[in-house]
Motif scaffolding. Structure first.
Motif, short mmCIF file in Angstrom:
data_model
loop_
_atom_site.label_atom_id
_atom_site.label_comp_id
_atom_site.label_asym_id
_atom_site.label_seq_id
_atom_site.Cartn_x
_atom_site.Cartn_y
_atom_site.Cartn_z
N TRP A 1 37.26 32.82 91.63
CA TRP A 1 36.71 33.70 92.66
C TRP A 1 35.22 33.46 92.84
O TRP A 1 34.67 33.61 93.93
CB TRP A 1 36.95 35.16 92.29
CG TRP A 1 38.35 35.60 92.54
CD1 TRP A 1 39.34 35.73 91.62
CD2 TRP A 1 38.92 35.95 93.80
NE1 TRP A 1 40.49 36.14 92.21
CE2 TRP A 1 40.27 36.29 93.54
CE3 TRP A 1 38.43 36.02 95.10
CZ2 TRP A 1 41.12 36.70 94.55
CZ3 TRP A 1 39.28 36.42 96.10
CH2 TRP A 1 40.61 36.75 95.83
N ARG B 1 33.51 36.76 97.54
CA ARG B 1 34.71 37.57 97.34
C ARG B 1 35.14 38.30 98.61
O ARG B 1 36.31 38.57 98.80
CB ARG B 1 34.47 38.62 96.25
CG ARG B 1 34.45 38.07 94.85
CD ARG B 1 34.05 39.17 93.89
NE ARG B 1 34.09 38.73 92.51
CZ ARG B 1 35.15 38.88 91.72
NH1 ARG B 1 36.23 39.43 92.20
NH2 ARG B 1 35.12 38.47 90.47
N PRO C 1 37.35 37.26 104.20
CA PRO C 1 38.77 37.58 104.43
C PRO C 1 39.66 36.33 104.45
O PRO C 1 40.86 36.44 104.22
CB PRO C 1 38.77 38.27 105.79
CG PRO C 1 37.52 37.79 106.47
CD PRO C 1 36.51 37.61 105.37
N ALA D 1 41.44 35.77 101.15
CA ALA D 1 42.62 36.62 100.96
C ALA D 1 43.83 36.03 101.69
O ALA D 1 44.96 36.08 101.19
CB ALA D 1 42.33 38.03 101.45
N GLN E 1 45.08 33.03 99.70
CA GLN E 1 45.84 33.44 98.52
C GLN E 1 47.21 33.99 98.92
O GLN E 1 48.22 33.69 98.26
CB GLN E 1 45.06 34.49 97.75
CG GLN E 1 45.79 34.98 96.48
CD GLN E 1 44.93 35.90 95.64
OE1 GLN E 1 43.71 35.90 95.79
NE2 GLN E 1 45.56 36.66 94.76
#
Length: 675
Positions: A639, A644, A647, A650, A653
């Motif tokens: 990370w 972090r 968007p 995300a 992932q």
């Protein structure tokens, strides 16, 4: 007529025309305007007998349209045997004479095998760009495949496609009626002999009575001597047309009209006023009187000033001087008009007051004076282009309507595209719009449609097509033609995508999106994207990717549920393209859409399912992961390697987790080191 996504009963403003005709600017191309009158709960539609064909919405006949047909259908002989064969074998090949009711019989046979249900019937009119072997068939579908207007050469090439399509139909437990040309191709007849039926058409009188059944016309009119004589050599479609003429004349005559008079007038119009025109035109020695008659016929309802200049243009093209006349001598133009039989005036506009007389004059001259046809066509071109007379909207619509009917009725559709091309490339906005109106109407008219559809395709296939003709094709595909024949319009737009100029590709994307947005053509568009990706060329691939992303960016919610599997098929085809750059670009655009979208799980699920269900799942999953890494900009390990709150991380992932659920050998998704 205005079409909608679902059938609505006609209203008092509805117009319907027959024989494949359409209303353009308040005028009707190739047929008659139709009045719709409501009497209590009864809706009477005054149009031609085959007018229900114009109620097709996006290559479909929906239940409401079948109800319209129910009141007018006259069963042919041995109809029960046709239905039984379709029920048992799932497929029937039907052939018969033109205008014998093949189309109507095929439609109603599909309705009959549906029991108490009233199904939606899919219509496929086969041409050189139809790819039956790529078509998907819904479970228990009802399909009408029309081969009656297909060239023999194209039909020969389509035999293998037909065989593949029959297998698809059988697998879907669907029912299919195939309409064959007459005489039927020997190869097809031999191959499907057991499933081929010859249509034994119903008597013309029976058809006439069926079409009058739900009207206010007394049934006894069918026994009038002029009607009996007219029906002696009539085919079913002719009888339907005569029925509509009777209904119209009865409506105009009003209550209490003499049935004999109504019958007589209808039969005169049915016969194109031939006997009278032999006297008033063929035997007329005054060329100026002939030119006047022809002018009023082409521009009926226009101002007398417009007709004045139009007649002078005609005489110039034909090589004659205009009629002599001085201010204080001879007759004026209006005076000459009053000498023509059956001409009436309203607000300085002259028209024939007898139904169908204007079109009958044009047909009579075209049919009887072959050597003057080119001059008539040049006259029409000049009227569309010229400064004098300047045509108003009504005059332009009337000119388009009558010229279309003339060419379509005389098997001369090639002149339609000739005139349209001249108008389109003129560099003038008004003639260009007239070209769009003419080609659109001709593409919807059964009589001219095959030729016009073919010409549209030939134009679209030219990689160096002029900008004027590109715009003509684009406009027609987004018009009523695109709404009624969505698949054909999309095919021609796909061919335009192969044009040398990039701006054309941009316009194709815009046109497809407009068809989806304005006409609810999403299912057809998804099917066509799948087809372009599987069997198209590189530029069609790129256009497909752009269209798909634009569709989703507009409203991803449209794709939930019923459209998921079409999207999976499209993505499966995209992943198999073999063009890594294009695939990576497409995946990047897809992940952009997923970022911040409330449909993120759906979008990623579609991509994951497509990769995992491909022929080479491991390779495709790896390709998706690589494209996702490139989209993110690096290959993340921890990370800390990236912000972090980005968007995109995300989404990256979530995609990795989606792929892992699809295949156990997928690399593990990235997690926080401390978790």
């Amino acid at each position: 007529m205005t079409t909608t996504d679902s059938f609505k009963a006609p209203t008092s403003s509805t117009s319907v025309t027959g024989d494949g005709n359409v209303t353009v600017g308040g005028y009707v191309t190739g047929g008659i305007s139709v009045d719709v009158r409501k009497s209590g709960d009864t809706v009477q539609v005054f149009g031609t007998g085959s007018g229900y064909r114009d109620l097709i919405v996006r290559d479909e006949i929906d239940p409401g349209h079948l109800l319209w047909l129910k009141d007018r259908f006259a069963e042919p002989h041995e109809f029960t045997e046709i239905v039984k064969s379709l029920h048992d074998d799932k497929v029937v090949f039907l052939h018969g004479r033109p205008r014998s009711g093949r189309w109507t019989t095929g439609v109603w046979a599909l309705r009959a095998v549906s029991g108490g249900e009233t199904p939606t019937i899919n219509v496929i009119e086969f041409d050189e760009d139809t790819q039956l072997d790529l078509r998907r068939v819904a479970q228990n579908a009802r399909i009408l495949l029309d081969l009656t207007k297909t060239d023999s050469e194209v039909l020969d090439k389509g035999e293998s496609q037909l065989k593949s399509f029959l297998g698809t139909v059988t697998g879907a437990e669907a029912h299919l009626v195939v309409l064959l040309p007459e005489p039927p191709p020997p190869a097809l007849q031999a191959l499907y002999q057991g499933r081929t039926k010859q249509l034994i058409e119903p008597a013309a009188g029976h058809v006439l009575r069926a079409h009058l059944r739900k009207t206010a016309v007394p049934a006894k009119i069918a026994d009038e001597p002029p009607i009996i004589e007219a029906l002696a050599s009539a085919r079913p479609a002719d009888a339907a047309w005569l029925a509509d003429l009777i209904v119209r004349e009865h409506h105009l005559a009003g209550e209490g009209a003499a049935i004999g008079t109504v019958a007589e007038k209808a039969v005169l119009a049915y016969g194109n006023w031939t006997a009278e025109l032999i006297t008033v035109f063929d035997k007329e020695e005054d060329r100026n009187r002939r030119s006047l008659l022809l002018t009023v016929a082409l521009l009926s309802g226009c101002s007398t000033e417009t007709q004045y200049w139009a007649e002078r243009e005609l005489l110039t093209i034909a090589g004659y001087p205009p009629p002599p006349g001085k201010l204080l001598e001879g007759r004026g133009f209006a005076g000459r008009l009053t000498e023509l039989k059956g001409v009436s005036f309203t607000d300085d506009r002259a028209r024939f007051d007898r139904f169908y007389y204007d079109r009958s004059v044009l047909r009579h001259v075209w049919h009887g004076y072959h050597e003057r046809r080119e001059e008539l066509v040049d006259w029409v071109i000049a009227l569309g282009l010229g400064q004098r007379p300047r045509l108003d909207d009504a005059a332009r619509a009337g000119l388009v309507s009558r010229f279309l009917d003339l060419c379509a009725s005389q098997d001369a559709a090639k002149f339609i595209t000739k005139v349209a091309e001249k108008w389109a490339v003129s560099g003038k906005a008004v003639p260009a719009r007239m070209a769009v109106d003419l080609v659109t109407a001709a593409a919807l008219d059964d009589r001219s449609a095959p030729v016009v559809h073919r010409q549209l395709n030939e134009w679209a296939r030219k990689p160096d097509l002029t900008a004027a003709l590109v715009n003509l094709v684009l406009s027609v595909c987004q018009s009523k033609f695109g709404r009624k024949h969505t698949d054909k319009a999309l095919t021609r737009l796909g061919n335009l995508a192969l044009h040398n100029d990039r701006w054309v590709n941009d316009e194709v994307v815009t046109a497809v999106l407009a068809l989806v947005r304005d006409n609810g053509a999403l299912p057809q568009a998804l099917t066509k994207l799948d087809e372009w990706l599987r069997s198209g060329k590189e530029r069609q691939w790129a256009v497909s990717v752009r269209i798909l992303c634009e569709l989703l960016s507009a409203d991803a919610g449209e794709f939930i549920g019923v459209h998921r599997q079409p999207l999976v098929r499209i993505w499966r085809a995209q992943l198999a393209l073999g063009d890594d750059a294009l695939v990576h670009e497409a995946i990047g655009s897809w992940l952009d859409l997923a970022t911040g979208s409330d449909q993120q799980a759906f979008l990623l699920g579609v991509l994951g399912e497509a990769a995992a269900t491909s022929d080479t799942p491991l390779a495709q999953i790896g390709a998706v992961r690589m494209a996702a890494d490139r989209w993110l900009g690096f290959v993340p390990r921890y990370w800390e390697d990236h912000d972090r709150i980005d968007p995109r991380l995300a989404v990256h992932q979530a995609l990795a987790e989606e792929l892992l659920t699809r295949h156990p050998f997928t690399p593990q998704p990235i997690h926080d080191r401390d978790s």
